[in-house]
Design a protein around this motif. Structure first.
Motif, short mmCIF file in Angstrom:
data_model
loop_
_atom_site.label_atom_id
_atom_site.label_comp_id
_atom_site.label_asym_id
_atom_site.label_seq_id
_atom_site.Cartn_x
_atom_site.Cartn_y
_atom_site.Cartn_z
N SER A 60 0.84 -1.19 0.00
CA SER A 60 0.00 0.00 0.00
C SER A 60 0.87 1.24 0.00
CB SER A 60 -0.90 0.01 1.23
OG SER A 60 -1.60 1.22 1.32
N HIS A 61 0.31 2.31 -0.45
CA HIS A 61 1.00 3.59 -0.41
C HIS A 61 0.69 4.30 0.89
CE1 HIS A 61 2.15 3.01 -4.54
NE2 HIS A 61 0.90 2.76 -4.84
N HIS A 62 0.01 3.59 1.79
CA HIS A 62 -0.35 4.15 3.08
C HIS A 62 0.90 4.25 3.93
CE1 HIS A 62 -3.01 5.06 6.42
NE2 HIS A 62 -2.23 4.30 7.16
N GLN A 63 1.27 5.47 4.26
CA GLN A 63 2.45 5.69 5.08
C GLN A 63 2.11 6.74 6.13
OE1 GLN A 63 5.54 6.90 2.47
NE2 GLN A 63 5.77 4.91 1.51
N ALA A 64 2.90 6.75 7.16
CA ALA A 64 2.72 7.79 8.16
C ALA A 64 3.01 9.14 7.52
CB ALA A 64 3.67 7.55 9.32
N LYS A 65 2.25 10.13 7.91
CA LYS A 65 2.45 11.47 7.36
C LYS A 65 3.68 12.11 7.97
CE LYS A 65 -2.35 12.22 6.31
NZ LYS A 65 -3.53 13.04 6.48
N ILE A 66 4.43 12.77 7.14
CA ILE A 66 5.62 13.48 7.59
C ILE A 66 5.36 14.97 7.44
CG2 ILE A 66 8.06 13.89 7.14
CD1 ILE A 66 8.20 11.07 6.00
N VAL A 67 5.60 15.69 8.50
CA VAL A 67 5.41 17.13 8.48
C VAL A 67 6.77 17.81 8.51
CG1 VAL A 67 4.41 19.10 9.70
CG2 VAL A 67 3.22 16.91 9.70
N LEU A 68 7.01 18.65 7.53
CA LEU A 68 8.26 19.39 7.46
C LEU A 68 7.99 20.84 7.80
CD1 LEU A 68 9.67 17.97 4.11
CD2 LEU A 68 10.24 17.27 6.43
#
Length: 79
Positions: A60-68
């Motif tokens: 899946s392309h489901h990944q944890a969101k990364i905030v920059l």
């Protein structure tokens, strides 16, 4: 580590639309960790569970969101 419903994972992995994903589970085409999926709403952990459809391992392309965060210098124009 967050779980998502199996049918949502299947949609994100490209098995098909939601109804097609639900039908695949009901027809017994989907396995989770080598065992047939029991319900299309069962929680799965994309990072740890091995989920396959018709014998093909799915990703899946489901990944944890990364905030920059960026400290923008004064006078810098961004759009």
């Amino acid at each position: 580590m967050e779980s998502i419903p199996l049918h949502k994972f299947l949609v994100e992995a490209g098995v098909g639309a939601r109804r097609q994903s639900v039908a695949a589970v009901k027809l017994g085409r989907v396995t989770v960790n080598g065992k047939p999926a029991t319900s299309y709403t069962m929680p799965v952990y994309p990072e740890f569970d091995e989920i396959s459809c018709d014998g093909k391992l799915l990703k899946s392309h489901h990944q944890a969101k990364i905030v920059l965060m960026l400290n923008k210098p004064a006078g810098l124009l961004t759009t």
